[in-house]
Design a protein around this motif. Sequence first.
Motif, PDB file in Angstrom:
ATOM      1  N   THR A  45      16.574   2.039  73.190  1.00  0.00           N
ATOM      2  CA  THR A  45      17.303   2.664  72.088  1.00  0.00           C
ATOM      3  C   THR A  45      16.647   3.984  71.719  1.00  0.00           C
ATOM      4  OG1 THR A  45      15.980   1.722  70.289  1.00  0.00           O
ATOM      5  CG2 THR A  45      17.774   0.342  71.175  1.00  0.00           C
TER       6      THR A  45
ATOM      7  N   THR B 228      21.120  -5.281  63.472  1.00  0.00           N
ATOM      8  CA  THR B 228      20.870  -4.192  64.407  1.00  0.00           C
ATOM      9  C   THR B 228      21.784  -3.028  64.063  1.00  0.00           C
ATOM     10  OG1 THR B 228      22.515  -4.995  65.972  1.00  0.00           O
ATOM     11  CG2 THR B 228      20.262  -5.785  66.254  1.00  0.00           C
ATOM     12  N   VAL B 229      21.412  -1.870  64.544  1.00  0.00           N
ATOM     13  CA  VAL B 229      22.250  -0.685  64.371  1.00  0.00           C
ATOM     14  C   VAL B 229      22.402  -0.004  65.720  1.00  0.00           C
ATOM     15  CG1 VAL B 229      21.640  -0.303  61.948  1.00  0.00           C
ATOM     16  CG2 VAL B 229      20.294   0.774  63.736  1.00  0.00           C
ATOM     17  N   SER B 230      23.439   0.786  65.840  1.00  0.00           N
ATOM     18  CA  SER B 230      23.708   1.494  67.091  1.00  0.00           C
ATOM     19  C   SER B 230      22.856   2.756  67.172  1.00  0.00           C
ATOM     20  CB  SER B 230      25.187   1.878  67.157  1.00  0.00           C
ATOM     21  OG  SER B 230      25.459   2.850  66.155  1.00  0.00           O
ATOM     22  N   ASP B 231      22.800   3.347  68.364  1.00  0.00           N
ATOM     23  CA  ASP B 231      22.076   4.610  68.528  1.00  0.00           C
ATOM     24  C   ASP B 231      22.658   5.698  67.634  1.00  0.00           C
ATOM     25  OD1 ASP B 231      20.120   3.721  70.235  1.00  0.00           O
ATOM     26  OD2 ASP B 231      21.065   4.505  72.056  1.00  0.00           O
ATOM     27  N   SER B 232      23.973   5.743  67.490  1.00  0.00           N
ATOM     28  CA  SER B 232      24.572   6.779  66.632  1.00  0.00           C
ATOM     29  C   SER B 232      24.170   6.562  65.169  1.00  0.00           C
ATOM     30  CB  SER B 232      26.089   6.815  66.788  1.00  0.00           C
ATOM     31  OG  SER B 232      26.672   5.614  66.365  1.00  0.00           O
ATOM     32  N   GLN B 233      24.046   5.318  64.741  1.00  0.00           N
ATOM     33  CA  GLN B 233      23.582   5.049  63.384  1.00  0.00           C
ATOM     34  C   GLN B 233      22.114   5.455  63.221  1.00  0.00           C
ATOM     35  OE1 GLN B 233      24.918   0.922  63.603  1.00  0.00           O
ATOM     36  NE2 GLN B 233      25.990   1.235  61.653  1.00  0.00           N
TER      37      GLN B 233
END
Length: 94
Positions: free
Chosen positions: A16, A76-81
């Motif tokens: 990530t 979890t969070v995304s790469d964009s977040q």
Amino acid sequence: LMFGDFNNRDQTYFWTKSPAMDVQVAYNMERFFWLCLNRNASVVKDIMHTFERTGVYKFDYVQQQQFRKFVKVAYTVSDSQIESITQHFVRTYN
């Protein structure tokens, strides 16, 4: 951990934009276990010894309940977040 399974046998790793979180076994797990498991160094030593020897430690129901006292939610969070949050902190606190 919430389901009693501490292992490093799953070889599915995801890279990530938060490399500090991309670890298979966090360096501070022993401290977390010690805190959750009544500060019992003997129990933690047994956990880590078993884990280091076999790559797996299965927590019992009582131990899982102890973790739940400390960890109420995880997500979890995304790469964009991650990018958005990082940019927010840079703008706000830099």
